[in-house]
Write a protein that holds these residues in place. Structure first.
Motif, PDB file in Angstrom:
ATOM      1  N   GLY A 182      57.080 -39.967  17.871  1.00  0.00           N
ATOM      2  CA  GLY A 182      57.236 -40.067  19.234  1.00  0.00           C
ATOM      3  C   GLY A 182      58.156 -39.129  19.910  1.00  0.00           C
ATOM      4  O   GLY A 182      58.618 -39.298  21.055  1.00  0.00           O
ATOM      5  N   LEU A 183      59.038 -38.363  19.077  1.00  0.00           N
ATOM      6  CA  LEU A 183      59.949 -37.714  19.470  1.00  0.00           C
ATOM      7  C   LEU A 183      59.565 -36.476  20.062  1.00  0.00           C
ATOM      8  O   LEU A 183      58.712 -35.960  19.729  1.00  0.00           O
ATOM      9  CB  LEU A 183      61.110 -37.356  18.420  1.00  0.00           C
ATOM     10  N   PRO A 184      60.148 -35.747  21.036  1.00  0.00           N
ATOM     11  CA  PRO A 184      59.828 -34.744  21.728  1.00  0.00           C
ATOM     12  C   PRO A 184      60.022 -33.344  20.988  1.00  0.00           C
ATOM     13  O   PRO A 184      60.449 -32.337  21.502  1.00  0.00           O
ATOM     14  CB  PRO A 184      60.280 -34.825  23.201  1.00  0.00           C
ATOM     15  N   ALA A 185      59.637 -33.338  19.785  1.00  0.00           N
ATOM     16  CA  ALA A 185      59.847 -32.053  18.916  1.00  0.00           C
ATOM     17  C   ALA A 185      58.485 -31.374  19.198  1.00  0.00           C
ATOM     18  O   ALA A 185      57.575 -31.554  19.571  1.00  0.00           O
ATOM     19  CB  ALA A 185      59.861 -32.489  17.445  1.00  0.00           C
ATOM     20  N   ALA A 229      66.812 -42.411  18.641  1.00  0.00           N
ATOM     21  CA  ALA A 229      65.571 -42.909  18.812  1.00  0.00           C
ATOM     22  C   ALA A 229      64.928 -42.127  17.446  1.00  0.00           C
ATOM     23  O   ALA A 229      63.842 -42.544  17.023  1.00  0.00           O
ATOM     24  CB  ALA A 229      64.741 -42.373  19.895  1.00  0.00           C
ATOM     25  N   MET A 230      65.687 -41.323  16.534  1.00  0.00           N
ATOM     26  CA  MET A 230      65.049 -40.455  15.676  1.00  0.00           C
ATOM     27  C   MET A 230      64.754 -41.547  14.541  1.00  0.00           C
ATOM     28  O   MET A 230      65.536 -42.585  14.407  1.00  0.00           O
ATOM     29  CB  MET A 230      65.998 -39.545  14.935  1.00  0.00           C
ATOM     30  N   PRO A 231      63.668 -41.462  13.908  1.00  0.00           N
ATOM     31  CA  PRO A 231      62.978 -42.719  12.848  1.00  0.00           C
ATOM     32  C   PRO A 231      63.905 -42.592  11.608  1.00  0.00           C
ATOM     33  O   PRO A 231      64.882 -41.856  11.410  1.00  0.00           O
ATOM     34  CB  PRO A 231      61.786 -42.128  12.336  1.00  0.00           C
ATOM     35  N   GLN A 232      64.372 -43.845  11.098  1.00  0.00           N
ATOM     36  CA  GLN A 232      65.216 -43.769  10.109  1.00  0.00           C
ATOM     37  C   GLN A 232      64.843 -43.031   8.682  1.00  0.00           C
ATOM     38  O   GLN A 232      65.704 -42.794   8.016  1.00  0.00           O
ATOM     39  CB  GLN A 232      65.559 -45.566   9.661  1.00  0.00           C
ATOM     40  N   ALA A 233      63.510 -42.685   8.718  1.00  0.00           N
ATOM     41  CA  ALA A 233      63.126 -41.996   7.535  1.00  0.00           C
ATOM     42  C   ALA A 233      63.808 -40.679   7.731  1.00  0.00           C
ATOM     43  O   ALA A 233      63.932 -40.322   6.453  1.00  0.00           O
ATOM     44  CB  ALA A 233      61.424 -41.838   7.661  1.00  0.00           C
ATOM     45  N   VAL A 302      65.844 -35.320  29.551  1.00  0.00           N
ATOM     46  CA  VAL A 302      65.439 -34.692  28.502  1.00  0.00           C
ATOM     47  C   VAL A 302      64.114 -34.864  28.071  1.00  0.00           C
ATOM     48  O   VAL A 302      63.581 -35.910  27.830  1.00  0.00           O
ATOM     49  CB  VAL A 302      66.480 -35.299  27.153  1.00  0.00           C
ATOM     50  N   VAL A 303      63.245 -33.897  27.820  1.00  0.00           N
ATOM     51  CA  VAL A 303      61.884 -33.780  27.558  1.00  0.00           C
ATOM     52  C   VAL A 303      61.821 -32.863  26.252  1.00  0.00           C
ATOM     53  O   VAL A 303      60.375 -32.947  25.977  1.00  0.00           O
ATOM     54  CB  VAL A 303      60.990 -33.278  28.762  1.00  0.00           C
ATOM     55  N   GLY A 304      62.496 -32.211  25.569  1.00  0.00           N
ATOM     56  CA  GLY A 304      62.082 -31.678  24.396  1.00  0.00           C
ATOM     57  C   GLY A 304      63.484 -31.435  23.722  1.00  0.00           C
ATOM     58  O   GLY A 304      64.402 -31.323  24.120  1.00  0.00           O
TER      59      GLY A 304
END
Length: 407
Positions: A182-185, A229-233, A302-304
């Motif tokens: 769900g990150l705006p990458a 918010a970046m995933p722990q992975a 921040v949107v991206g």
């Protein structure tokens, strides 16, 4: 000291090599100028040159690339033309035939790019070369390139990353990892066998532009929340050394071009390395190259987040320090812009200080500035000396806020 080719490639002695390379292709070299330099001191040097060439069909401005190494040529050097200057072998190529970026010829020409988009069914209907506008956003010879593709009808914008084979799969995976979380990458809409990664333009505008417009582009807390918010992975990916780990390397690069800064740089790199020695590598999910050019904002939010190629384990202070380092070294601002950036830093840094160690933050930011100080020379800016000196002074100011001693 091993001869890394820097003297040859940045001086007049390179002309016979350029002339021979052009003549080998059937042209005649009229004039040339150094365009860009990438140096790994005592290991290798790659340089590009803007050349005016007379071909049988007329004159053209061309970009030539040359790589020299201290030891044997690399396997991919063999994809270029190999020439000798009497003492060493060098690899020479004519843009866009970069020996490490096999997809660059496809990304450099509208007809081939249109065909690529059509075969990949990226758009709702086929497009022609005349409907595409291509512009090179970034080109690091033998490392990567980014091409902006604007489609006129229907209007859409894409960015094409031209990557080396050995990093292509990993970078594609990183984009998918963040998007799935769900990150705006950027959304990857197409990949190719010659290592092109095509992404759709993100919404909003660049933070690099927004910081100079009225009002706040976004709250500093949003920047921290985005990173957290970046995933722990992400922390399980391969580790990329932080900028501070290579501060000695970058200090030597700057010293090689400006010897008068050698003593100052030696002190700065020693202070940074010693001051950071008590901090472990860290296992937080980090962006790895987090700065104003990598972020998109709209409506004060921040949107991206761009250029996620570098994500991996590290310390949050590295990301926040990278942003501070970049904001501290913006060049060619007018007085109003300088005041705006100073105001942002004055308000954002205390917020960052509450999330990470303030000493660590400043030392890592100083290391980022020193790494950036290699840029003006590499890009052959007209005033590269003045820009470089100003950057080292900025790094010094950060270190002196927390350093116990003076040089």
């Amino acid at each position: 000291m091993p001869d890394d080719g820097a003297r040859l490639l940045t001086g007049p002695s390179v002309e016979p090599l350029l002339r021979a390379a052009v003549e080998h292709q059937g042209g005649h070299l009229l004039n040339w100028s150094l365009d860009h330099v990438d140096a790994a001191p005592e290991q290798s040097t790659t340089a590009t040159y803007v050349a005016q060439v007379r071909w049988p069909h007329g004159e053209r401005t061309e970009l030539l690339g040359v790589s020299a190494r201290t030891g044997e040529l690399s396997p991919t050097d063999g994809r270029a033309e190999i020439f000798e200057d009497g003492h060493r072998q060098v690899a020479v190529w004519l843009y866009p035939n970069d020996p490490d970026l096999l997809g660059l010829p496809r990304a450099a020409f509208p007809d081939r790019m249109a065909e690529t988009l059509n075969v990949g069914s990226v758009l709702s209907r086929p497009v022609t070369a005349e409907q595409l506008s291509l512009s090179m956003i970034a080109y690091r010879p033998r490392r990567r390139a980014v091409v902006k593709v604007v489609v006129s009808d229907p209007h859409e914008v894409f960015y094409v990353k031209v990557l080396r084979e050995r990093v292509f799969g990993e970078i594609h995976h990183k984009h998918a990892l963040l998007r799935d979380a769900g990150l705006p990458a950027p959304e990857v809409v197409l990949t190719t066998d010659d290592h092109l990664l095509v992404t759709r333009e993100l919404p909003g505008k660049s933070l690099a532009r927004a910081i100079f417009e009225p009002g706040d582009p976004c709250p500093p807390e949003d920047l921290i929340r985005l990173l957290d918010a970046m995933p722990q992975a992400v922390a399980g990916l391969g580790r990329r050394a932080p900028w501070a780990d290579a501060v000695g390397h970058y200090a030597r690069m700057v010293s090689a071009t400006l010897p008068e800064l050698a003593q100052e740089l030696s002190w700065l790199s020693a202070q940074i390395s010693h001051g950071l020695s008590r901090f472990p590598p860290g296992n937080e999910a980090t962006h790895g190259d987090f700065h104003e050019g990598q972020l998109r904002v709209a409506g004060g939010k921040v949107v991206g987040m761009l250029d996620v190629d570098t994500i991996g384990p590290g310390r949050r202070a590295d990301d926040l320090a990278c942003l501070i380092g970049h904001l501290s070294t913006i060049q060619r601002m007018n007085p109003q812009q300088e005041a705006k950036v100073r105001d942002l830093l004055a308000r954002w840094v205390p917020v960052f200080d509450r999330r990470v160690d303030p000493v660590e933050l400043r030392l890592r930011a100083a290391a980022v500035v020193i790494s950036l100080a290699t840029g003006p020379y590499r890009s052959q800016e007209i005033d590269w000396r003045q820009q470089t000196i100003a950057m080292i002074r900025s790094a010094g100011a950060l270190v002196r806020q927390v350093a116990p001693t003076e040089p």
